[in-house]
Write a protein that holds these residues in place. Structure first.
Motif, short mmCIF file in Angstrom:
data_model
loop_
_atom_site.label_atom_id
_atom_site.label_comp_id
_atom_site.label_asym_id
_atom_site.label_seq_id
_atom_site.Cartn_x
_atom_site.Cartn_y
_atom_site.Cartn_z
N THR A 1 0.84 -1.20 0.00
CA THR A 1 0.00 0.00 0.00
C THR A 1 0.87 1.25 0.00
N SER B 1 -9.35 5.50 -9.21
CA SER B 1 -8.38 4.69 -9.93
C SER B 1 -8.93 4.36 -11.31
N ALA C 1 -4.75 -1.37 -9.24
CA ALA C 1 -4.59 -0.66 -7.97
C ALA C 1 -5.92 -0.03 -7.58
N VAL D 1 -3.61 3.80 -1.39
CA VAL D 1 -3.51 3.02 -2.62
C VAL D 1 -3.08 1.60 -2.27
N SER D 2 -3.75 0.61 -2.85
CA SER D 2 -3.42 -0.80 -2.63
C SER D 2 -3.13 -1.46 -3.97
N ALA D 3 -1.97 -2.10 -4.07
CA ALA D 3 -1.61 -2.83 -5.29
C ALA D 3 -2.34 -4.17 -5.28
N VAL E 1 0.65 4.51 -10.47
CA VAL E 1 1.03 3.37 -9.64
C VAL E 1 1.53 2.26 -10.55
N VAL F 1 2.60 -1.53 -10.56
CA VAL F 1 2.56 -2.76 -9.77
C VAL F 1 3.50 -3.76 -10.44
#
Length: 259
Positions: free
Chosen positions: A61, A82, A88, A96-98, A124, A126
């Protein structure tokens, strides 16, 4: 104006906001008058971030902290969106969460929009560090007479809490043994980079050519995965079989149709 320090007005009726606050402007004609409430607020002119992008591993995150100009804007609230939630996600607070994906690397754009309109963009990336390949050489499975060739990951998976393994029997040293394996139980093992094999589940093809095994367990570091029969068959003969592992997904991932 009821308060010239907030809103001034000239003889032509032009109102000018001076500072944030509320003032009343009164328009009079003889004995008639009308009052207009003027709410002066400082609008957001710009939204920006100290960093324009970040690279995350699956499951990591990152907290977005947008900077608002001017700093004393009346309404500094922002919203987050997003462009690709399969790569993400972002919460209402900007976390933010991958998203887990064991197949390839992706990028997603996060849009930060202020209440007054100005926006900022954040990228982002990933990255997929868990590329797997067939390991060179064979290893002994603990507690069995089997030697197997494991699947090895270029980067060990920390704090693994489960696997989904898609696998099938490609070939065997004889048709009879191939048939046996399709009905037999298969053990799934995991190990760290330096060994220490642990059996984490047992599954069966149930007579089919392919199957998907879902395993729940806890392991600090998973660098290798191996599959071996749960019990010896064709006792007294030398045999060889090729078990094809098409995908290994870590807990929280979803299978992809094009893998």
């Amino acid at each position: 104006s009821s308060d010239e320090s907030i809103a001034s007005v000239n003889d032509q009726g032009e109102v000018v906001g001076v500072a944030t606050g509320v003032a009343a402007v009164t328009v009079s004609c003889g004995r008639l008058s009308q009052q207009v409430v003027v709410d002066v607020h400082r609008k957001v002119r710009d939204v920006y971030l100290a960093e324009q992008s970040v690279s995350l591993l699956p499951g990591q995150t990152y907290q977005l902290e947008p900077i608002i100009e001017p700093s004393d804007a009346t309404d500094p609230t922002v919203t987050y969106r997003s462009a690709d939630t399969t790569t993400a996600t972002v919460s209402d607070s900007g976390l933010v969460s991958a998203v887990w994906d064991s197949y390839q690397s992706y990028s997603a754009t996060i849009t930060i929009t202020s209440a007054d309109g100005p926006e900022a963009m954040f990228t982002v990336h990933v990255e997929n560090p868990y590329e797997a390949d067939v390991e060179d050489g064979t290893v002994d499975m603990p507690g069995t007479s089997y030697q197997v060739t494991p699947m090895a990951f270029s980067t060990a998976v920390p704090d693994c809490t489960g696997l989904t393994v898609e696998y099938g029997i490609l070939s065997a040293s004889s048709d009879s043994y191939l048939s046996e394996l399709r009905q037999a139980d298969l053990d799934v093992y995991v190990a760290g980079s330096s060994g220490g094999w642990e059996k984490v589940g047992t599954f069966s093809l149930g007579g089919a050519d392919r199957a998907t095994a879902e395993l729940s367990f806890s392991a600090r570091s998973v660098a290798r995965v191996a599959v071996a029969p749960a019990s010896a068959s064709s006792t007294g003969t030398n045999w060889r079989a090729t078990i094809d592992i098409t995908a290994v997904l870590f807990a929280g991932q979803a299978p992809q149709g094009d893998t």
